[in-house]
Design a protein around this motif. Sequence first.
Motif, PDB file in Angstrom:
ATOM      1  N   ILE A   5      48.336  40.279  50.326  1.00 47.09           N
ATOM      2  CA  ILE A   5      46.930  39.894  50.190  1.00 47.09           C
ATOM      3  C   ILE A   5      46.765  38.389  50.397  1.00 47.09           C
ATOM      4  CG2 ILE A   5      44.979  39.787  48.598  1.00 47.09           C
ATOM      5  CD1 ILE A   5      46.065  42.365  47.324  1.00 47.09           C
TER       6      ILE A   5
ATOM      7  N   ILE B 188      43.434  43.785  53.869  1.00 47.53           N
ATOM      8  CA  ILE B 188      43.372  43.665  52.408  1.00 47.53           C
ATOM      9  C   ILE B 188      43.155  45.038  51.792  1.00 47.53           C
ATOM     10  CG2 ILE B 188      42.178  42.579  50.467  1.00 47.53           C
ATOM     11  CD1 ILE B 188      41.289  40.369  52.350  1.00 47.53           C
TER      12      ILE B 188
ATOM     13  N   TYR C 155      43.536  36.183  45.057  1.00 43.19           N
ATOM     14  CA  TYR C 155      44.382  37.253  45.594  1.00 43.19           C
ATOM     15  C   TYR C 155      45.311  37.819  44.526  1.00 43.19           C
ATOM     16  CZ  TYR C 155      48.159  33.816  45.730  1.00 43.19           C
ATOM     17  OH  TYR C 155      49.117  32.891  45.383  1.00 43.19           O
TER      18      TYR C 155
END
Length: 342
Positions: free
Chosen positions: A301, A230, A151
């Motif tokens: 995220i 996301i 991430y």
Amino acid sequence: MIHLAKRVIRQTLNDKRSIMMILVAPLLILTLIYFLLGDSDYVPTVGVNQGAIPESLTTALEEQDLVIADLTDNEVQQAEKYLNDHQGIDAIMESSQDSGMTITMYEPSSKGAKAVNEIQKAVASLNPSAQFTMKYVYGTQEQSTFDSLGYVFLALFSFFLVFIISGMALVRERSGGTLERLLMTPSKRGEVILGYTAGYGVFAILQALLIVLYSIFVLQLSSAGNIGWILLTMVLLAVTAVSFGATISIFSTSELQVVQMIPFTIIPQVFFSGLIPLDLIPYHLGNLSYIMPIYYGAAAIKGVMVYGNGFMEIWGYLAGLITFAILLFLINTRALKKFRQM
């Protein structure tokens, strides 16, 4: 050759940004790394049911560099639920004759590792051959570094690459006279900034979509939450990066000067993106993350990919990115008038 070398030296000495990047930037970055990666005074908190473990083990734990939280037997048995509700606890230790020693942590992290290290030292002082079973609420001990930190790289690559492209392109637009001619038209400065942001934002959004889809479906980066959140976060992060690049370009006269700003504007954000737990950073320097756009994107995220969060859990981070985009738009609009006299 000598004359050429002297000319280069004189030009470099007259360029304050080059001198700053050569002499000041390395010292600044090394100092930042020293604070972030040096010895931390963080003391982990371990939850145990002191009534269910031998008194000698309690004494050994108290001699270690950790804080003991006395939990009930029910809280220890439901360790995963308790850690999910009380993230101030770094690990919960349970000891039983059947399963032996079990240590449950919220997720693989340096804080949890430090707690485990202190527990192991305490137990080893009593029984050097003791075995441990590690459990996590989120993640596993076997997951790769890419899975645990993927991430962060999604946020970093999207922001950094878009920043470079938009910053250099806008400098080139101005040095070529395109921006000056555009501002001679009835177009307002705000419309000009919005136009450039929208134009480069289209490619930034395409890049964000490509990175996310490739990482998840090709590289098999796991995500516990909805991929849509996301994508939304990456889009907002990309738009913010375009505005950030525009801000830097307004205060630069060449592509080289945009590059010279990277050690002061981008590299520090890398260290506050989630690579290091913020509460491990000494002198409360972790609070600097709140003024860095990448932190908000990476945190959102991570919330989706690692914890499976939805909009209600990440809306604050999304609002942070939107706030940065608006603030940078106002700065860019104002700077066109004040610094370029347009």
